[in-house]
Design a protein around this motif. Sequence first.
Motif, mmCIF file in Angstrom:
data_model
loop_
_atom_site.group_PDB
_atom_site.id
_atom_site.type_symbol
_atom_site.label_atom_id
_atom_site.label_comp_id
_atom_site.label_asym_id
_atom_site.label_seq_id
_atom_site.Cartn_x
_atom_site.Cartn_y
_atom_site.Cartn_z
ATOM 1 N N ASN A 1 34.318 31.906 37.492
ATOM 2 C CA ASN A 1 34.653 30.533 37.903
ATOM 3 C C ASN A 1 34.172 30.259 39.328
ATOM 4 O OD1 ASN A 1 36.545 32.344 38.937
ATOM 5 N ND2 ASN A 1 38.237 30.882 38.850
ATOM 6 N N VAL B 1 41.977 42.114 42.878
ATOM 7 C CA VAL B 1 42.045 41.418 41.596
ATOM 8 C C VAL B 1 43.171 42.021 40.757
ATOM 9 C CG1 VAL B 1 40.816 41.065 39.417
ATOM 10 C CG2 VAL B 1 39.617 40.768 41.610
ATOM 11 N N ASN B 2 44.032 41.182 40.195
ATOM 12 C CA ASN B 2 45.070 41.713 39.326
ATOM 13 C C ASN B 2 44.598 41.709 37.873
ATOM 14 O OD1 ASN B 2 45.502 39.114 38.244
ATOM 15 N ND2 ASN B 2 47.080 38.632 39.776
ATOM 16 N N GLU C 1 43.316 38.565 36.188
ATOM 17 C CA GLU C 1 42.062 37.996 36.698
ATOM 18 C C GLU C 1 40.837 38.761 36.220
ATOM 19 O OE1 GLU C 1 42.883 36.273 41.041
ATOM 20 O OE2 GLU C 1 43.713 38.279 40.761
ATOM 21 N N SER C 2 41.045 39.881 35.561
ATOM 22 C CA SER C 2 39.938 40.708 35.089
ATOM 23 C C SER C 2 39.576 40.345 33.661
ATOM 24 C CB SER C 2 40.315 42.194 35.165
ATOM 25 O OG SER C 2 39.343 42.993 34.515
ATOM 26 N N SER C 3 38.278 40.307 33.370
ATOM 27 C CA SER C 3 37.822 40.019 32.011
ATOM 28 C C SER C 3 38.166 41.151 31.047
ATOM 29 C CB SER C 3 36.309 39.778 32.001
ATOM 30 O OG SER C 3 35.614 40.968 32.361
ATOM 31 N N VAL D 1 35.194 38.868 36.813
ATOM 32 C CA VAL D 1 36.475 38.397 37.337
ATOM 33 C C VAL D 1 36.559 36.871 37.247
ATOM 34 C CG1 VAL D 1 36.754 40.363 38.883
ATOM 35 C CG2 VAL D 1 35.626 38.312 39.725
ATOM 36 N N ARG D 2 37.737 36.399 36.912
ATOM 37 C CA ARG D 2 38.029 34.965 36.936
ATOM 38 C C ARG D 2 39.220 34.801 37.885
ATOM 39 N NH1 ARG D 2 36.314 31.302 33.423
ATOM 40 N NH2 ARG D 2 35.893 32.930 31.853
ATOM 41 N N LEU D 3 38.909 34.463 39.127
ATOM 42 C CA LEU D 3 39.921 34.473 40.174
ATOM 43 C C LEU D 3 40.956 33.374 39.969
ATOM 44 C CD1 LEU D 3 37.632 35.099 43.292
ATOM 45 C CD2 LEU D 3 38.789 36.785 41.845
ATOM 46 N N ASP D 4 42.203 33.731 40.246
ATOM 47 C CA ASP D 4 43.295 32.757 40.251
ATOM 48 C C ASP D 4 43.074 31.861 41.477
ATOM 49 O OD1 ASP D 4 45.768 31.475 40.930
ATOM 50 O OD2 ASP D 4 46.845 32.921 39.680
ATOM 51 N N ARG E 1 46.081 31.547 43.928
ATOM 52 C CA ARG E 1 46.356 32.825 44.608
ATOM 53 C C ARG E 1 45.265 33.140 45.629
ATOM 54 N NH1 ARG E 1 45.127 38.433 42.802
ATOM 55 N NH2 ARG E 1 46.437 39.823 44.053
#
Length: 458
Positions: free
Chosen positions: A298, A389-390, A393-395, A432-435, A438
């Motif tokens: 993203n 990354v939590n 948030e990980s693919s 990664v798809r970051l929040d 956050r």
Amino acid sequence: MVMKTIPKSYTVAAVASFIVLVTYLALFSSVSDLRLIPSLSSSQGTSLQQTWESRTIRIDQAPQEMTSSTITCDRSHTDYDLCSINGTCSLDQRTGTLALMDPISSTSAPIVEKIRPYPRKTDKWVMPRIKELTLTSGTLVYTRSCDITHDSPAIVFSAGGYTGSIYHDFIDGFIPLFITANSIYPDHDFIIVVVNPKEWWMPRYMDVLGAFTKHKTILLENENASSITHCFTSAFVGLISHGPMLIDPIRLPNSKSLVDFHNLLDKAYNTNLSTLKSQKPRLILVSRYGNVGRVILNEKHIKEMLEDVGFEVIIFRPSKTTSLKEAYKLIKSSHGMVGVHGAALTHLLFLRPGSVLVQIVPLGLGWVAKTCFEYPAKGMELEYTEYRVNVGESSLVEKYSKDDLVLKDPIAYRGVDWNATKMNVYLKEQDVRLDVNRFREHMNKAYEKAKTFMDIDG
């Protein structure tokens, strides 16, 4: 010349931890990413930085200060070998032979030493690909004629191996060269001799080489080597390393640091920032793209959020054809950089001390974040922060169940049997798809630091 290292004992747990790290680094490979970090010479212990500081090298005499002509080698270091020829020597480019020309004692047996001048001597994959040089002396050697006679000593090293990734170009080449030059020839009066140069290497790094010394670089190529014989007042073969992207001022006679290495790059690229002023903090967003892993899925939304925070955001997508001079100019003009863990973060060396660096650390890779970029960032006097990354948030959540060790306990999943399959889960399979919210909280703090830096340093 006398060079020594301080021995260090190891605990079983520390050695196991060390083996895991070296295995990870040895498997991490692509053109745009680091293949591996130099094999560590001691345990993880309390901190890797302390580990590197515990390994000291003492150079009692520079080659030109020794009283008799000879060839000396130090093979006591885990990561590199060093040899010196103290006396006038010739370089036969066709055979890769450095010969001591000054006559030695008639009672002395001829000396023959072999060395592959690349600071990864325990790497069984890469070292056979490094050209082996011969250092020799003998009663007839000194009669060899010189086609070109130089009034300066030489530093000889290889630009082969993992060269091609900017990370390795610097941690295996230019930073060790900086350390070696300031250890042996601090007045910078030396000639660089490069073994295994790739065709693109010299044009890409000509500016950097010119900042090291006023002398023209000599290339010792594998094929079609010149028949010209160069002669030097002495030679130092091999490079000294303090660790991955590290320079320890305590171990250098002139107390140089990573900031001084940055200043050398500044000299190389001669950047004028007066035309690159910004009205708000400029942030470089390092972009990964394609099927390389660790891509920010993203990225568009993240860029918009960062602009909403107050940054001027510039997307930076480096490649093998990226002009380093232009990259240096852009990054030095910025007030911060953010990017996912990967080789492109080597560009932190282009940031001004006091700038902000945010490393986005994907799931399962927190254990290497410090080694790769946190310690160098602190050595560069940057304002360093990490965004971990939590799981959400990980693919990887799309491929593994929530109870799988891959997600639940990456350390347990990794274990001591760290192989290519396990490595690829976190490095190649994971994006990664970051929040956004956050990450915004984290970047608000980074913005305040970048704004303060801009107000003070422009």
